[in-house]
Design a protein around this motif. Structure first.
Motif, PDB file in Angstrom:
ATOM      1  N   GLU A 101     -14.111  18.965 -42.302  1.00 40.61           N
ATOM      2  CA  GLU A 101     -13.302  18.521 -43.435  1.00 40.61           C
ATOM      3  C   GLU A 101     -12.430  19.651 -43.977  1.00 40.61           C
ATOM      4  O   GLU A 101     -12.733  20.836 -43.780  1.00 40.61           O
ATOM      5  CB  GLU A 101     -14.211  17.996 -44.545  1.00 40.61           C
ATOM      6  N   HIS A 127     -23.170  16.636 -42.030  1.00 44.53           N
ATOM      7  CA  HIS A 127     -21.983  16.816 -41.185  1.00 44.53           C
ATOM      8  C   HIS A 127     -22.281  16.864 -39.694  1.00 44.53           C
ATOM      9  O   HIS A 127     -21.337  16.787 -38.886  1.00 44.53           O
ATOM     10  CB  HIS A 127     -21.250  18.102 -41.590  1.00 44.53           C
ATOM     11  N   PHE A 179     -17.008  10.332 -45.213  1.00 44.07           N
ATOM     12  CA  PHE A 179     -16.136  11.503 -45.174  1.00 44.07           C
ATOM     13  C   PHE A 179     -14.705  11.148 -45.542  1.00 44.07           C
ATOM     14  O   PHE A 179     -14.292   9.997 -45.464  1.00 44.07           O
ATOM     15  CB  PHE A 179     -16.176  12.135 -43.777  1.00 44.07           C
ATOM     16  N   LYS A 205     -24.552  13.525 -47.186  1.00 43.80           N
ATOM     17  CA  LYS A 205     -23.334  13.799 -46.421  1.00 43.80           C
ATOM     18  C   LYS A 205     -23.650  14.852 -45.365  1.00 43.80           C
ATOM     19  O   LYS A 205     -23.228  15.995 -45.448  1.00 43.80           O
ATOM     20  CB  LYS A 205     -22.216  14.272 -47.355  1.00 43.80           C
TER      21      LYS A 205
END
Length: 274
Positions: free
Chosen positions: A13, A135, A212, A133
């Motif tokens: 991100e 990744h 995301f 979240k």
């Protein structure tokens, strides 16, 4: 030491997505090459598994950050970042292990004292936030077929070689594109083959990717398994199989599956041989 073949699905991100503390950590590591980061990660893993006292958990608080330089449509390369989140991922792995193993084997691999110490090191708020979240996803001894749905063979591809030996291959594509591909495949399977496990896997992947930002990029990192399968036609075979099912072409679907199974069963057999 020969490590198991581990592949990764990672989401990278932009900097502004992360909180202030994470941005400071990213800024301190953003100039480090990807090869250096991978070597640091492998070295840390080796030190953990060779400790005198069995304890697979990380003890340091600073996380590793991976950097992906992804080319935009106008040709400009923009950096994106993926935190390793090792403390959270190792905790989840230990919990998964505890559900499949019983003492005394569990106690030998992940002693209760080590698990208690890991819990005391974790910040509850950070743990919950990272868990919501995550990744990085990993897979040992093979790549889930659902991951291939997210990519095409003409996506951004990076080959990593050392002394003419293939270390890994990395495919990358924008998150919105990957979600669209997974949704299309899931919709096709829901009609043509609703009982396939692949449909459930795709549904879970879509829900994960939707957490995301739209500026994020997904990367499939083959890891060392690339040396055994690359050049790899798995993405096109998965798509061909799904299209064949949607068209009612069972012969074409069976042929695509045979190609996939023939390619990856050899890798999965290595797990039982090691």
């Amino acid at each position: 030491m020969k490590f198991p073949y581990v592949s990764y699905l990672r989401v990278f991100e932009p900097l502004d997505v992360f909180d202030d503390d994470q941005q400071l950590l990213i800024m301190s590591q953003r100039g480090r090459g990807r090869d250096v980061t991978e070597n640091l990660d492998r070295g840390d893993s080796l030190r953990r598994i060779t400790r005198t006292v069995s304890d697979p958990f990380p003890h340091t608080s600073e996380d590793l950050i991976r950097v992906l330089h992804y080319p935009t449509a106008d040709g400009i390369t923009a950096p994106r970042y993926c935190p390793n989140q090792l403390a959270v991922r190792s905790t989840l792995a230990a919990e998964s292990l505890s559900s499949s193993l019983r003492d005394p084997l569990l106690g030998l691999l992940v002693p209760e004292a080590a698990r208690d110490a890991q819990q005391s090191r974790l910040d509850p708020d950070n743990f919950v936030e990272s868990l919501a979240k995550l990744h990085t996803r990993s897979s040992t001894w093979g790549i889930p077929f659902g991951w291939f749905v997210l990519f095409r063979e003409d996506d951004h591809t990076e080959r990593v070689e050392t002394d003419h030996t293939l270390q890994t291959v990395r495919l990358a594509a924008p998150v919105p594109q990957c979600i669209d591909r997974a949704r299309y495949a899931a919709a096709s399977l829901a009609v043509a083959a609703p009982g396939l496990d692949l449909l459930e896997e795709l549904t879970e992947l879509i829900e994960w990717l939707e957490t995301f930002t739209a500026d994020a990029v997904v990367e499939l990192d083959y890891g060392r398994v690339a040396e055994l399968v690359y050049p790899d036609e798995s993405p096109s075979d998965v798509h061909a199989g799904i299209e064949s099912l949607a068209d009612g072409d069972m012969t074409g679907a069976a042929a695509a599956y045979r190609r996939l199974a023939g390619r990856w069963i050899k890798i999965r057999q290595l797990a039982r041989a090691s």
